[in-house]
Design a protein around this motif. Structure first.
Motif, PDB file in Angstrom:
ATOM      1  N   ASP A  54       0.812  -1.215   0.000  1.00  0.00           N
ATOM      2  CA  ASP A  54       0.000   0.000   0.000  1.00  0.00           C
ATOM      3  C   ASP A  54       0.845   1.264   0.000  1.00  0.00           C
ATOM      4  O   ASP A  54       0.455   2.270  -0.576  1.00  0.00           O
ATOM      5  CB  ASP A  54      -0.933   0.018   1.215  1.00  0.00           C
ATOM      6  CG  ASP A  54      -1.960  -1.098   1.157  1.00  0.00           C
ATOM      7  OD1 ASP A  54      -2.232  -1.597   0.050  1.00  0.00           O
ATOM      8  OD2 ASP A  54      -2.483  -1.464   2.221  1.00  0.00           O
ATOM      9  N   ARG A  55       2.009   1.218   0.654  1.00  0.00           N
ATOM     10  CA  ARG A  55       2.822   2.429   0.778  1.00  0.00           C
ATOM     11  C   ARG A  55       4.301   2.197   0.504  1.00  0.00           C
ATOM     12  O   ARG A  55       5.135   2.991   0.906  1.00  0.00           O
ATOM     13  CB  ARG A  55       2.650   3.008   2.180  1.00  0.00           C
ATOM     14  CG  ARG A  55       1.218   3.422   2.470  1.00  0.00           C
ATOM     15  CD  ARG A  55       1.064   3.919   3.857  1.00  0.00           C
ATOM     16  NE  ARG A  55       2.039   4.987   4.090  1.00  0.00           N
ATOM     17  CZ  ARG A  55       1.926   5.919   4.982  1.00  0.00           C
ATOM     18  NH1 ARG A  55       0.875   5.927   5.753  1.00  0.00           N
ATOM     19  NH2 ARG A  55       2.841   6.831   5.140  1.00  0.00           N
ATOM     20  N   HIS A  56       4.645   1.096  -0.164  1.00  0.00           N
ATOM     21  CA  HIS A  56       6.066   0.819  -0.395  1.00  0.00           C
ATOM     22  C   HIS A  56       6.239  -0.091  -1.602  1.00  0.00           C
ATOM     23  O   HIS A  56       5.297  -0.719  -2.067  1.00  0.00           O
ATOM     24  CB  HIS A  56       6.676   0.133   0.829  1.00  0.00           C
ATOM     25  CG  HIS A  56       6.213  -1.284   0.971  1.00  0.00           C
ATOM     26  ND1 HIS A  56       4.987  -1.607   1.491  1.00  0.00           N
ATOM     27  CD2 HIS A  56       6.801  -2.456   0.620  1.00  0.00           C
ATOM     28  CE1 HIS A  56       4.849  -2.925   1.479  1.00  0.00           C
ATOM     29  NE2 HIS A  56       5.930  -3.465   0.948  1.00  0.00           N
ATOM     30  N   HIS A 100       9.233   4.232  -9.237  1.00  0.00           N
ATOM     31  CA  HIS A 100       8.136   3.558  -8.553  1.00  0.00           C
ATOM     32  C   HIS A 100       6.882   4.410  -8.652  1.00  0.00           C
ATOM     33  O   HIS A 100       6.953   5.612  -8.894  1.00  0.00           O
ATOM     34  CB  HIS A 100       8.462   3.230  -7.088  1.00  0.00           C
ATOM     35  CG  HIS A 100       8.513   4.424  -6.184  1.00  0.00           C
ATOM     36  ND1 HIS A 100       9.652   5.189  -6.044  1.00  0.00           N
ATOM     37  CD2 HIS A 100       7.578   4.988  -5.394  1.00  0.00           C
ATOM     38  CE1 HIS A 100       9.409   6.168  -5.189  1.00  0.00           C
ATOM     39  NE2 HIS A 100       8.155   6.069  -4.783  1.00  0.00           N
ATOM     40  N   SER A 101       5.755   3.755  -8.511  1.00  0.00           N
ATOM     41  CA  SER A 101       4.474   4.444  -8.657  1.00  0.00           C
ATOM     42  C   SER A 101       4.051   5.104  -7.353  1.00  0.00           C
ATOM     43  O   SER A 101       4.544   4.756  -6.271  1.00  0.00           O
ATOM     44  CB  SER A 101       3.400   3.443  -9.075  1.00  0.00           C
ATOM     45  OG  SER A 101       3.158   2.521  -8.029  1.00  0.00           O
ATOM     46  N   HIS A 102       3.167   6.061  -7.491  1.00  0.00           N
ATOM     47  CA  HIS A 102       2.445   6.654  -6.364  1.00  0.00           C
ATOM     48  C   HIS A 102       0.969   6.442  -6.670  1.00  0.00           C
ATOM     49  O   HIS A 102       0.394   7.194  -7.447  1.00  0.00           O
ATOM     50  CB  HIS A 102       2.732   8.157  -6.244  1.00  0.00           C
ATOM     51  CG  HIS A 102       4.000   8.473  -5.555  1.00  0.00           C
ATOM     52  ND1 HIS A 102       4.148   9.497  -4.668  1.00  0.00           N
ATOM     53  CD2 HIS A 102       5.218   7.886  -5.609  1.00  0.00           C
ATOM     54  CE1 HIS A 102       5.380   9.544  -4.216  1.00  0.00           C
ATOM     55  NE2 HIS A 102       6.053   8.576  -4.780  1.00  0.00           N
ATOM     56  N   PRO A 103       0.368   5.393  -6.107  1.00  0.00           N
ATOM     57  CA  PRO A 103      -0.992   5.039  -6.504  1.00  0.00           C
ATOM     58  C   PRO A 103      -2.073   5.994  -6.011  1.00  0.00           C
ATOM     59  O   PRO A 103      -3.201   5.898  -6.448  1.00  0.00           O
ATOM     60  CB  PRO A 103      -1.186   3.638  -5.928  1.00  0.00           C
ATOM     61  CG  PRO A 103      -0.203   3.533  -4.823  1.00  0.00           C
ATOM     62  CD  PRO A 103       0.952   4.418  -5.193  1.00  0.00           C
ATOM     63  N   SER A 109       7.492  11.592  -1.178  1.00  0.00           N
ATOM     64  CA  SER A 109       7.518  11.378   0.268  1.00  0.00           C
ATOM     65  C   SER A 109       8.907  11.691   0.806  1.00  0.00           C
ATOM     66  O   SER A 109       9.866  11.876   0.038  1.00  0.00           O
ATOM     67  CB  SER A 109       7.163   9.928   0.584  1.00  0.00           C
ATOM     68  OG  SER A 109       8.191   9.074   0.103  1.00  0.00           O
ATOM     69  N   ASP A 110       9.049  11.748   2.118  1.00  0.00           N
ATOM     70  CA  ASP A 110      10.370  11.955   2.720  1.00  0.00           C
ATOM     71  C   ASP A 110      11.329  10.839   2.299  1.00  0.00           C
ATOM     72  O   ASP A 110      12.492  11.082   2.020  1.00  0.00           O
ATOM     73  CB  ASP A 110      10.266  12.001   4.246  1.00  0.00           C
ATOM     74  CG  ASP A 110       9.559  13.261   4.737  1.00  0.00           C
ATOM     75  OD1 ASP A 110       9.510  14.258   3.966  1.00  0.00           O
ATOM     76  OD2 ASP A 110       9.062  13.249   5.870  1.00  0.00           O
ATOM     77  N   ALA A 111      10.824   9.606   2.225  1.00  0.00           N
ATOM     78  CA  ALA A 111      11.666   8.485   1.804  1.00  0.00           C
ATOM     79  C   ALA A 111      12.107   8.648   0.350  1.00  0.00           C
ATOM     80  O   ALA A 111      13.227   8.302  -0.012  1.00  0.00           O
ATOM     81  CB  ALA A 111      10.907   7.170   1.981  1.00  0.00           C
TER      82      ALA A 111
END
Length: 70
Positions: free
Chosen positions: A34-36, A55-58, A65-67
């Motif tokens: 969901d978030r990684h 990578h996607s951001h769904p 993000s900070d990461a």
């Protein structure tokens, strides 16, 4: 790939030729949640044309993000 995995994230390596991204390289064993997304770099081919990852951001929020910024 992104649409088929929605709403989970996914990732891939980027291949370039002449400074232009030409291909997404799917990495065996990649997992998305969901978030990684996680790619084991041991499974990347030894290939000098690989220039990065994506990578996607769904979610509708495309803000890194900070990461992502690290």
């Amino acid at each position: 790939m992104g649409k088929a995995n929605h709403p989970r994230e996914y990732g891939a390596a980027l291949r370039a030729e002449g400074g232009v991204i030409t291909e997404l390289v799917l990495v065996p064993g990649m997992t998305g949640g969901d978030r990684h997304t996680f790619m084991n770099t041991w499974y990347l081919p030894v290939d000098a044309s690989l220039v990065g990852t994506v990578h996607s951001h769904p979610t509708p929020n495309a803000t890194p993000s900070d990461a992502d910024r690290q």
